[in-house]
Design a protein around this motif. Sequence first.
Motif, mmCIF file in Angstrom:
data_model
loop_
_atom_site.group_PDB
_atom_site.id
_atom_site.type_symbol
_atom_site.label_atom_id
_atom_site.label_comp_id
_atom_site.label_asym_id
_atom_site.label_seq_id
_atom_site.Cartn_x
_atom_site.Cartn_y
_atom_site.Cartn_z
ATOM 1 N N PRO A 135 0.873 -1.279 0.057
ATOM 2 C CA PRO A 135 0.011 -0.072 0.087
ATOM 3 C C PRO A 135 1.012 1.308 0.073
ATOM 4 C CG PRO A 135 0.006 -1.115 2.074
ATOM 5 C CD PRO A 135 0.766 -1.943 1.260
ATOM 6 N N LEU A 136 0.394 2.200 -0.436
ATOM 7 C CA LEU A 136 1.108 3.638 -0.632
ATOM 8 C C LEU A 136 1.230 4.089 0.737
ATOM 9 C CD1 LEU A 136 2.271 5.726 -2.661
ATOM 10 C CD2 LEU A 136 0.060 7.017 -2.211
ATOM 11 N N ASP A 137 2.533 4.322 1.251
ATOM 12 C CA ASP A 137 3.073 5.032 2.323
ATOM 13 C C ASP A 137 3.639 6.195 2.076
ATOM 14 O OD1 ASP A 137 4.091 5.658 4.705
ATOM 15 O OD2 ASP A 137 5.288 4.082 5.244
ATOM 16 N N PRO A 138 2.977 7.603 2.267
ATOM 17 C CA PRO A 138 3.372 8.657 1.998
ATOM 18 C C PRO A 138 5.019 9.213 2.534
ATOM 19 C CG PRO A 138 1.436 8.990 3.136
ATOM 20 C CD PRO A 138 1.587 7.615 2.886
ATOM 21 N N ASN A 139 5.258 8.345 3.447
ATOM 22 C CA ASN A 139 6.428 8.606 4.338
ATOM 23 C C ASN A 139 7.460 7.817 3.625
ATOM 24 O OD1 ASN A 139 5.190 10.210 6.435
ATOM 25 N ND2 ASN A 139 4.538 8.031 7.235
ATOM 26 N N LYS A 140 7.222 7.040 2.637
ATOM 27 C CA LYS A 140 8.379 6.148 1.831
ATOM 28 C C LYS A 140 8.079 6.267 0.482
ATOM 29 C CE LYS A 140 8.944 2.854 5.517
ATOM 30 N NZ LYS A 140 8.887 1.263 5.843
ATOM 31 N N HIS A 141 6.850 6.552 0.124
ATOM 32 C CA HIS A 141 6.714 6.415 -1.354
ATOM 33 C C HIS A 141 6.178 8.111 -2.029
ATOM 34 C CE1 HIS A 141 5.582 2.147 -0.139
ATOM 35 N NE2 HIS A 141 6.721 2.207 -0.771
ATOM 36 N N GLN A 142 6.551 8.207 -3.160
ATOM 37 C CA GLN A 142 6.013 9.430 -3.836
ATOM 38 C C GLN A 142 5.256 8.867 -5.032
ATOM 39 O OE1 GLN A 142 8.743 12.293 -4.967
ATOM 40 N NE2 GLN A 142 7.643 13.435 -5.841
ATOM 41 N N ALA A 143 3.922 9.208 -4.987
ATOM 42 C CA ALA A 143 3.117 8.624 -6.149
ATOM 43 C C ALA A 143 3.182 9.783 -7.339
ATOM 44 C CB ALA A 143 1.737 8.669 -5.683
ATOM 45 N N MET A 144 3.614 9.345 -8.432
ATOM 46 C CA MET A 144 3.878 9.915 -9.668
ATOM 47 C C MET A 144 2.839 9.772 -10.457
ATOM 48 S SD MET A 144 6.847 11.143 -8.999
ATOM 49 C CE MET A 144 7.049 12.025 -10.599
ATOM 50 N N MET A 145 1.771 8.787 -10.577
ATOM 51 C CA MET A 145 0.710 8.683 -11.247
ATOM 52 C C MET A 145 -0.256 7.511 -10.880
ATOM 53 S SD MET A 145 1.883 7.469 -14.807
ATOM 54 C CE MET A 145 2.478 5.598 -15.077
ATOM 55 N N GLU A 146 -1.575 7.697 -11.110
ATOM 56 C CA GLU A 146 -2.365 6.823 -10.817
ATOM 57 C C GLU A 146 -3.031 6.054 -11.974
ATOM 58 O OE1 GLU A 146 -4.947 8.204 -6.915
ATOM 59 O OE2 GLU A 146 -5.282 9.089 -8.721
ATOM 60 N N VAL A 147 -3.009 4.618 -11.800
ATOM 61 C CA VAL A 147 -3.539 3.966 -13.186
ATOM 62 C C VAL A 147 -4.766 3.078 -12.662
ATOM 63 C CG1 VAL A 147 -2.732 1.792 -14.430
ATOM 64 C CG2 VAL A 147 -0.866 3.769 -13.817
ATOM 65 N N PRO A 148 -5.806 3.479 -13.541
ATOM 66 C CA PRO A 148 -6.994 2.320 -13.165
ATOM 67 C C PRO A 148 -6.540 0.938 -13.353
ATOM 68 C CG PRO A 148 -7.379 3.853 -15.062
ATOM 69 C CD PRO A 148 -6.084 4.268 -14.598
ATOM 70 N N SER A 149 -7.010 0.155 -12.248
ATOM 71 C CA SER A 149 -6.744 -1.249 -12.356
ATOM 72 C C SER A 149 -7.851 -1.902 -11.354
ATOM 73 C CB SER A 149 -5.592 -1.527 -11.363
ATOM 74 O OG SER A 149 -5.140 -2.885 -11.169
ATOM 75 N N ALA A 150 -8.619 -2.969 -12.150
ATOM 76 C CA ALA A 150 -9.561 -3.865 -11.600
ATOM 77 C C ALA A 150 -8.753 -4.897 -10.675
ATOM 78 C CB ALA A 150 -10.289 -4.328 -12.748
ATOM 79 N N ASP A 151 -7.494 -5.054 -10.840
ATOM 80 C CA ASP A 151 -7.010 -6.408 -10.286
ATOM 81 C C ASP A 151 -6.285 -6.044 -8.909
ATOM 82 O OD1 ASP A 151 -7.431 -8.094 -12.316
ATOM 83 O OD2 ASP A 151 -5.518 -7.457 -13.394
ATOM 84 N N ALA A 152 -6.115 -4.822 -8.504
ATOM 85 C CA ALA A 152 -5.275 -4.367 -7.402
ATOM 86 C C ALA A 152 -6.258 -3.392 -6.686
ATOM 87 C CB ALA A 152 -4.047 -3.751 -7.654
ATOM 88 N N PRO A 174 12.507 8.978 -1.588
ATOM 89 C CA PRO A 174 11.475 8.172 -1.521
ATOM 90 C C PRO A 174 11.302 7.241 -2.658
ATOM 91 C CG PRO A 174 10.875 10.585 -2.116
ATOM 92 C CD PRO A 174 12.447 10.339 -1.600
ATOM 93 N N ALA A 175 10.759 6.221 -2.944
ATOM 94 C CA ALA A 175 10.402 5.356 -4.307
ATOM 95 C C ALA A 175 9.559 6.232 -5.004
ATOM 96 C CB ALA A 175 9.863 4.184 -3.742
ATOM 97 N N MET A 176 9.597 6.413 -6.272
ATOM 98 C CA MET A 176 8.751 7.082 -7.296
ATOM 99 C C MET A 176 7.773 5.787 -7.780
ATOM 100 S SD MET A 176 10.817 10.154 -8.968
ATOM 101 C CE MET A 176 11.726 11.397 -8.052
ATOM 102 N N VAL A 177 6.484 6.129 -7.486
ATOM 103 C CA VAL A 177 5.611 4.825 -7.861
ATOM 104 C C VAL A 177 4.377 5.395 -8.714
ATOM 105 C CG1 VAL A 177 6.651 3.454 -5.903
ATOM 106 C CG2 VAL A 177 4.665 5.000 -5.650
ATOM 107 N N SER A 178 3.659 4.181 -9.200
ATOM 108 C CA SER A 178 2.609 4.266 -9.872
ATOM 109 C C SER A 178 1.715 3.549 -9.030
ATOM 110 C CB SER A 178 2.615 3.857 -11.184
ATOM 111 O OG SER A 178 1.349 3.733 -11.875
ATOM 112 N N VAL A 179 0.447 4.013 -8.579
ATOM 113 C CA VAL A 179 -0.592 3.619 -7.704
ATOM 114 C C VAL A 179 -1.792 3.360 -8.414
ATOM 115 C CG1 VAL A 179 -1.762 4.282 -5.425
ATOM 116 C CG2 VAL A 179 0.442 5.238 -5.916
ATOM 117 N N ALA A 180 -2.468 2.234 -7.991
ATOM 118 C CA ALA A 180 -3.653 1.570 -8.544
ATOM 119 C C ALA A 180 -5.017 2.490 -8.096
ATOM 120 C CB ALA A 180 -3.917 0.233 -8.106
ATOM 121 N N LYS A 181 -5.774 2.795 -9.159
ATOM 122 C CA LYS A 181 -7.236 3.530 -8.749
ATOM 123 C C LYS A 181 -8.316 2.567 -9.207
ATOM 124 C CE LYS A 181 -7.557 6.718 -12.247
ATOM 125 N NZ LYS A 181 -7.808 8.204 -12.672
#
Length: 184
Positions: A135-152, A174-181
């Motif tokens: 799960p996204l942790d704003p203390n460790k991760h930096q969300a760069m974009m959101e991607v629609p996902s039915a699986d996650a 921080p890790a630069m990541v893409s997050v499911a929405k």
Amino acid sequence: MSEDKQNIEDTEVVDALPEDAAPAGDAAAEKIAALEAELATAKQDILYAHADTQNVRRRLEKELADTRAYAATAFARDMLSVADNLSRALAAIPADLREDEKFKGLVVGLEATGRELESIFGRNGITKIESVGQPLDPNKHQAMMEVPSADAAPGTILIEMQAGYMIKDRLLRPAMVSVAKTPE
């Protein structure tokens, strides 16, 4: 009789002494009380000064320990870009070139360099943050974009674009990541 007269005079003198000495005794008692009060105040001041000195010493010891533990932070941040470039270089080598005898030594050398860099990071308390599937942790991760996902589940990290690192218990990068929405 002169002896009786002398005893009477001595008695009078003795009787007169306590009356004359009484004010001097009160003054001495007051002076003793004042000195005892000053002594108590001085003892209290010494205790406060001692406690303050201990607090300053503890604070400086903590700052010194933190300085020693995190002295390499700026250098470690600079080395992360080297590690990133080495990882990209290894990932860019196609499988057919990895098996080619001409490039095999180069690939093995680059992989050994990558392992050595990871080993040095580990010895210095620098650890990679695991991100994908977490799960996204704003203390460790930096969300760069959101991607629609039915699986996650929404808020779950799908892709790590750049690895994040910790130095001991502090965030180095921080890790630069893409997050499911949720899909629309």
